[in-house]
Design a protein around this motif. Sequence first.
Motif, PDB file in Angstrom:
ATOM      1  N   ALA A   1      51.735   8.421   2.895  1.00 36.57           N
ATOM      2  CA  ALA A   1      52.022   9.908   3.470  1.00 36.57           C
ATOM      3  C   ALA A   1      52.454  10.980   2.349  1.00 36.57           C
ATOM      4  CB  ALA A   1      52.911   9.982   4.448  1.00 36.57           C
ATOM      5  N   ILE A   2      53.382  10.292   1.391  1.00 39.00           N
ATOM      6  CA  ILE A   2      53.738  11.458   0.207  1.00 39.00           C
ATOM      7  C   ILE A   2      52.720  11.627  -0.729  1.00 39.00           C
ATOM      8  CG2 ILE A   2      55.183  11.311  -1.833  1.00 39.00           C
ATOM      9  CD1 ILE A   2      57.226   9.681  -0.037  1.00 39.00           C
ATOM     10  N   CYS A   3      51.686  10.415  -1.195  1.00 37.53           N
ATOM     11  CA  CYS A   3      50.754  10.838  -1.686  1.00 37.53           C
ATOM     12  C   CYS A   3      49.791  11.721  -1.255  1.00 37.53           C
ATOM     13  CB  CYS A   3      49.989   9.413  -1.898  1.00 37.53           C
ATOM     14  SG  CYS A   3      50.823   8.329  -3.035  1.00 37.53           S
TER      15      CYS A   3
ATOM     16  N   ILE B   1      59.920  14.899  15.160  1.00 37.16           N
ATOM     17  CA  ILE B   1      60.297  14.152  14.142  1.00 37.16           C
ATOM     18  C   ILE B   1      61.565  13.145  14.666  1.00 37.16           C
ATOM     19  CG2 ILE B   1      62.030  14.177  11.949  1.00 37.16           C
ATOM     20  CD1 ILE B   1      60.523  16.902  11.102  1.00 37.16           C
ATOM     21  N   LYS B   2      62.388  13.852  15.499  1.00 37.07           N
ATOM     22  CA  LYS B   2      63.424  12.933  16.355  1.00 37.07           C
ATOM     23  C   LYS B   2      62.467  11.921  17.065  1.00 37.07           C
ATOM     24  CE  LYS B   2      66.724  16.669  17.289  1.00 37.07           C
ATOM     25  NZ  LYS B   2      67.284  17.227  18.469  1.00 37.07           N
ATOM     26  N   LYS B   3      61.628  12.211  17.740  1.00 39.21           N
ATOM     27  CA  LYS B   3      60.867  11.178  18.462  1.00 39.21           C
ATOM     28  C   LYS B   3      60.105  10.014  17.692  1.00 39.21           C
ATOM     29  CE  LYS B   3      59.214  13.954  22.560  1.00 39.21           C
ATOM     30  NZ  LYS B   3      58.117  14.537  22.977  1.00 39.21           N
ATOM     31  N   ALA B   4      60.080  10.461  16.615  1.00 38.71           N
ATOM     32  CA  ALA B   4      59.347   9.195  15.487  1.00 38.71           C
ATOM     33  C   ALA B   4      60.488   8.374  15.081  1.00 38.71           C
ATOM     34  CB  ALA B   4      58.828  10.152  14.241  1.00 38.71           C
TER      35      ALA B   4
ATOM     36  N   LEU C   1      58.324  10.044   7.707  1.00 42.79           N
ATOM     37  CA  LEU C   1      56.651  10.091   8.128  1.00 42.79           C
ATOM     38  C   LEU C   1      56.097  10.890   9.278  1.00 42.79           C
ATOM     39  CD1 LEU C   1      54.148   8.244   7.456  1.00 42.79           C
ATOM     40  CD2 LEU C   1      55.167   6.714   9.145  1.00 42.79           C
ATOM     41  N   GLY C   2      57.101  10.974  10.356  1.00 48.63           N
ATOM     42  CA  GLY C   2      56.780  11.843  11.398  1.00 48.63           C
ATOM     43  C   GLY C   2      56.689  13.180  10.814  1.00 48.63           C
TER      44      GLY C   2
ATOM     45  N   ILE D   1      66.563  11.643   3.174  1.00 49.20           N
ATOM     46  CA  ILE D   1      65.193  11.241   2.455  1.00 49.20           C
ATOM     47  C   ILE D   1      64.679  12.224   1.620  1.00 49.20           C
ATOM     48  CG2 ILE D   1      62.828  10.679   2.918  1.00 49.20           C
ATOM     49  CD1 ILE D   1      64.587   8.297   3.781  1.00 49.20           C
ATOM     50  N   GLY D   2      64.737  11.422   0.311  1.00 49.70           N
ATOM     51  CA  GLY D   2      64.176  12.323  -1.077  1.00 49.70           C
ATOM     52  C   GLY D   2      63.180  11.515  -1.588  1.00 49.70           C
TER      53      GLY D   2
END
Length: 402
Positions: free
Chosen positions: A78-80, A51-54, A283-284, A250-251
């Motif tokens: 991605a949430i969908c 996630i950090k890399k993203a 997103l990651g 992020i929510g």
Amino acid sequence: MKHNFISNRVNSIKPSPTIAVTSKARELKAAGIDVIGLGAGEPDFDTPLHIKKAAIEAINLGKTKYTAVDGIPELKEAICKKFLRDNKVKYDVNEISVGAGGKQVLFNALLATVNKGDEVIIPAPYWVSYPDMVIIAEGIPIILETSIENDFKIDISQLRKAINNNTKWVIINSPSNPTGSCYTMDELEEIGRVLDEFPNVGIISDDIYEKILYDDFKYTTLATIVPQHKDRILTVNGVSKAYSMTGWRIGYAGGSKEIIKSMAKIQSQSTTNPSSISQYAALGALEGDEEFIKKNNQVFSARRNLIFDIINETQGLSTNKPAGAFYIFPSCKNLLGTKTKNGVLLKNDTDFCEYLIEDAGVAVVPGVAFGKKGFFRISYATSDNLLFEAGNRIKKACAKLS
């Protein structure tokens, strides 16, 4: 004459009690006092490397500009996919809102939908911010009492009686902050039947702890149970808890196009978009491997068992065993009315929690902050050693009361 610049709106609410307890613990530590803070609602695990890399890749690619107000298209997609994969609920991208944490998403939703005098039913104990958010939106929080015997969950007959022509929303939170209680599929079906009976009422389902579960509990969200009422359910979630991303803010939510569009209008006049870098990190998270969540849950489960055993061995305390999240919500009612060795009478849960800070050096949050007097919340999102030490300090402090 001094002019009063502070609004009645601000005077009608209180600062977040959980943040206040965490801040106090930090201040005492900075002053050299030995305090173990069990007030913070965040995992002690680091954000996973992928996630950090993203996020780093997004920075290096220059993705540092404004984005669409309520989320980049890739994250919404991605949430969908997440809703479909995990919950079997189908949303389109225009039914998704992304905000600066689940807190902002809830805040936007209430500001976008609640008119002056609208009622929002909130079961107690509740997450500390629900009632104040409703008040800021000029609504009326209607607090529904639950019992420890029912694992702090809604009594359906009680819910039916509370609903009237002014009811706009019912808020449910599963797994719960502060109790760790989770609604079963059967219990959600009962709540779904309430939507059948009251066509003008909506339900906000706060699912932020959805992936932090124990003992093979089978998680279900309300929109899965009653897909025919999907437009009257706002499903709120985020990456803060399960992905150890509290600071990334992020929510997100899935709901009707009309509500989501209105939430975007509110957000356009407040923060605009959430951090672009945080969105790419999220997103990651949603597209990446989630094996670490199972490992984290194994650690949380062991900690839960540790503190559960210590609390139930402690004179005057008792607690239910949580099925999810990383909180435990013990009763201290049997210790109210007792005195400290200095002769101080503990009249309520606030007195009790202040005694724990002063005598044991352990910071916890009083139940009154969650709308439930006579209880207190422990967050076990801390190391085993600290949790064991804190639990034993609490046990010793309680043994001194007379």
